[in-house]
Write a protein that holds these residues in place. Structure first.
Motif, short mmCIF file in Angstrom:
data_model
loop_
_atom_site.label_atom_id
_atom_site.label_comp_id
_atom_site.label_asym_id
_atom_site.label_seq_id
_atom_site.Cartn_x
_atom_site.Cartn_y
_atom_site.Cartn_z
N GLU A 111 0.81 -1.22 0.00
CA GLU A 111 0.00 0.00 0.00
C GLU A 111 0.84 1.27 0.00
O GLU A 111 0.31 2.37 -0.18
CB GLU A 111 -0.93 0.00 1.21
CG GLU A 111 -1.99 -1.07 1.13
CD GLU A 111 -2.86 -1.11 2.38
OE1 GLU A 111 -2.58 -0.35 3.34
OE2 GLU A 111 -3.81 -1.90 2.39
N GLY A 112 2.14 1.16 0.24
CA GLY A 112 3.01 2.32 0.25
C GLY A 112 3.05 3.07 1.57
O GLY A 112 3.67 4.12 1.68
N THR A 113 2.41 2.53 2.60
CA THR A 113 2.40 3.22 3.90
C THR A 113 3.71 3.01 4.67
O THR A 113 3.99 3.75 5.60
CB THR A 113 1.22 2.75 4.77
OG1 THR A 113 1.29 1.33 4.93
CG2 THR A 113 -0.10 3.14 4.14
N PHE A 114 4.49 2.03 4.26
CA PHE A 114 5.77 1.81 4.94
C PHE A 114 6.74 2.95 4.67
O PHE A 114 7.61 3.24 5.50
CB PHE A 114 6.39 0.47 4.50
CG PHE A 114 7.56 0.05 5.32
CD1 PHE A 114 7.37 -0.62 6.51
CD2 PHE A 114 8.86 0.34 4.94
CE1 PHE A 114 8.44 -1.00 7.31
CE2 PHE A 114 9.93 -0.04 5.71
CZ PHE A 114 9.72 -0.71 6.90
N ASP A 115 6.59 3.62 3.53
CA ASP A 115 7.48 4.73 3.19
C ASP A 115 7.47 5.84 4.23
O ASP A 115 8.49 6.50 4.45
CB ASP A 115 7.12 5.31 1.81
CG ASP A 115 7.35 4.30 0.69
OD1 ASP A 115 8.07 3.31 0.94
OD2 ASP A 115 6.82 4.51 -0.40
N ARG A 116 6.33 6.06 4.87
CA ARG A 116 6.25 7.08 5.92
C ARG A 116 7.22 6.79 7.05
O ARG A 116 7.75 7.71 7.66
CB ARG A 116 4.83 7.15 6.50
CG ARG A 116 3.86 7.89 5.65
CD ARG A 116 2.57 8.02 6.39
NE ARG A 116 1.90 6.71 6.34
CZ ARG A 116 0.77 6.43 6.92
NH1 ARG A 116 0.16 7.31 7.65
NH2 ARG A 116 0.23 5.24 6.80
N MET A 117 7.39 5.53 7.34
CA MET A 117 8.25 5.15 8.46
C MET A 117 9.73 5.39 8.17
O MET A 117 10.52 5.53 9.09
CB MET A 117 8.02 3.69 8.82
CG MET A 117 6.62 3.45 9.30
SD MET A 117 6.40 1.77 9.80
CE MET A 117 4.68 1.82 10.26
N LEU A 118 10.07 5.47 6.90
CA LEU A 118 11.47 5.65 6.54
C LEU A 118 11.96 7.08 6.76
O LEU A 118 13.17 7.30 6.86
CB LEU A 118 11.69 5.24 5.08
CG LEU A 118 11.40 3.78 4.78
CD1 LEU A 118 11.50 3.53 3.28
CD2 LEU A 118 12.34 2.87 5.55
N ILE A 119 11.05 8.03 6.82
CA ILE A 119 11.47 9.43 7.00
C ILE A 119 11.38 9.90 8.45
O ILE A 119 11.78 11.01 8.75
CB ILE A 119 10.66 10.38 6.09
CG1 ILE A 119 9.17 10.30 6.41
CG2 ILE A 119 10.91 10.05 4.63
CD1 ILE A 119 8.33 11.32 5.69
N ARG A 120 10.90 9.06 9.33
CA ARG A 120 10.81 9.40 10.75
C ARG A 120 12.14 9.08 11.44
O ARG A 120 12.86 8.18 11.01
CB ARG A 120 9.67 8.64 11.42
CG ARG A 120 8.31 9.05 10.91
CD ARG A 120 7.23 8.26 11.58
NE ARG A 120 5.92 8.57 11.05
CZ ARG A 120 4.88 7.76 11.08
NH1 ARG A 120 4.99 6.57 11.64
NH2 ARG A 120 3.74 8.13 10.59
N PRO A 121 12.43 9.78 12.53
CA PRO A 121 13.72 9.57 13.20
C PRO A 121 13.79 8.31 14.09
O PRO A 121 14.76 8.12 14.80
CB PRO A 121 13.88 10.83 14.05
CG PRO A 121 12.50 11.27 14.34
CD PRO A 121 11.69 10.90 13.12
N ILE A 122 12.77 7.46 14.04
CA ILE A 122 12.75 6.23 14.82
C ILE A 122 12.94 5.05 13.86
O ILE A 122 12.53 5.10 12.71
CB ILE A 122 11.42 6.09 15.58
CG1 ILE A 122 11.20 7.27 16.51
CG2 ILE A 122 11.36 4.80 16.37
CD1 ILE A 122 9.83 7.30 17.17
N SER A 123 13.55 4.00 14.35
CA SER A 123 13.76 2.80 13.54
C SER A 123 12.44 2.31 12.93
O SER A 123 11.44 2.21 13.64
CB SER A 123 14.35 1.70 14.42
OG SER A 123 14.17 0.44 13.84
#
Length: 170
Positions: free
Chosen positions: A82-94
């Motif tokens: 769905e492409g929602t994992f991409d959001r997690m890549l720009i956050r400062p948490i693992s």
């Protein structure tokens, strides 16, 4: 994050309770099946019903720990598609930590309740001497089971990146 997610899940108390009851009923049905098979065949080799139930209870306790800590790994493939994992890549948490903390898996509590109940109910029939060494061994077995299941789910989550649909260029 886990505390906030747990409190938000408990806002809908009936839904929270239904997930726990679902876990319990699901495993009671599975236990009924095991009981019928073991009773019909008078055990499984040299294993008694109590010994089989001990292993099932132990497995359910370990799975409950896995489900409450690592259960969200099951969603990684969907998040990648769905492409929602991409959001997690720009956050400062693992990203892995974000996935693990994304949602509290309530059904793990139902697994834990039934697993612990089975585990405790069969103890008198097994005559296990619970020395400190035996208890330490039990904790290591549960931890090993949790980490083994986690490893399998991490492999599946990792492979989902390779098989995600790619954007066509044309």
């Amino acid at each position: 994050m886990v505390s906030i997610n747990l409190r938000s899940r408990m806002e809908y108390r009936v839904d929270f309770a239904i997930w726990i009851v679902f876990g319990v009923v699901y495993h009671i049905a599975a236990l009924a099946f095991v009981w019928v098979v073991v009773a019909q065949f008078r055990g499984l080799g040299d294993w008694t019903l109590e010994q089989v139930l001990f292993l099932i209870g132990l497995r359910l306790v370990a799975h409950a720990v896995f489900e409450t800590i690592f259960g969200n790994l099951d969603f990684v493939g969907e998040m990648v598609r769905e492409g929602t994992f991409d959001r997690m890549l720009i956050r400062p948490i693992s990203p892995l930590l974000q996935v693990l903390l994304a949602e509290f898996r309530v059904n793990g509590l139902g697994d834990g309740v039934i697993g612990l109940a089975i585990f405790l109910l069969v103890q008198p029939a097994l005559h296990v001497s619970w020395t400190p060494v035996a208890i330490a061994y039990l904790v290591l077995v549960i931890a090993g089971s949790v980490l083994l299941e986690d490893g399998v789910f991490l492999v599946v989550a990792t492979v989902s990146f390779s098989f995600a649909p790619r954007e066509r260029r044309g």
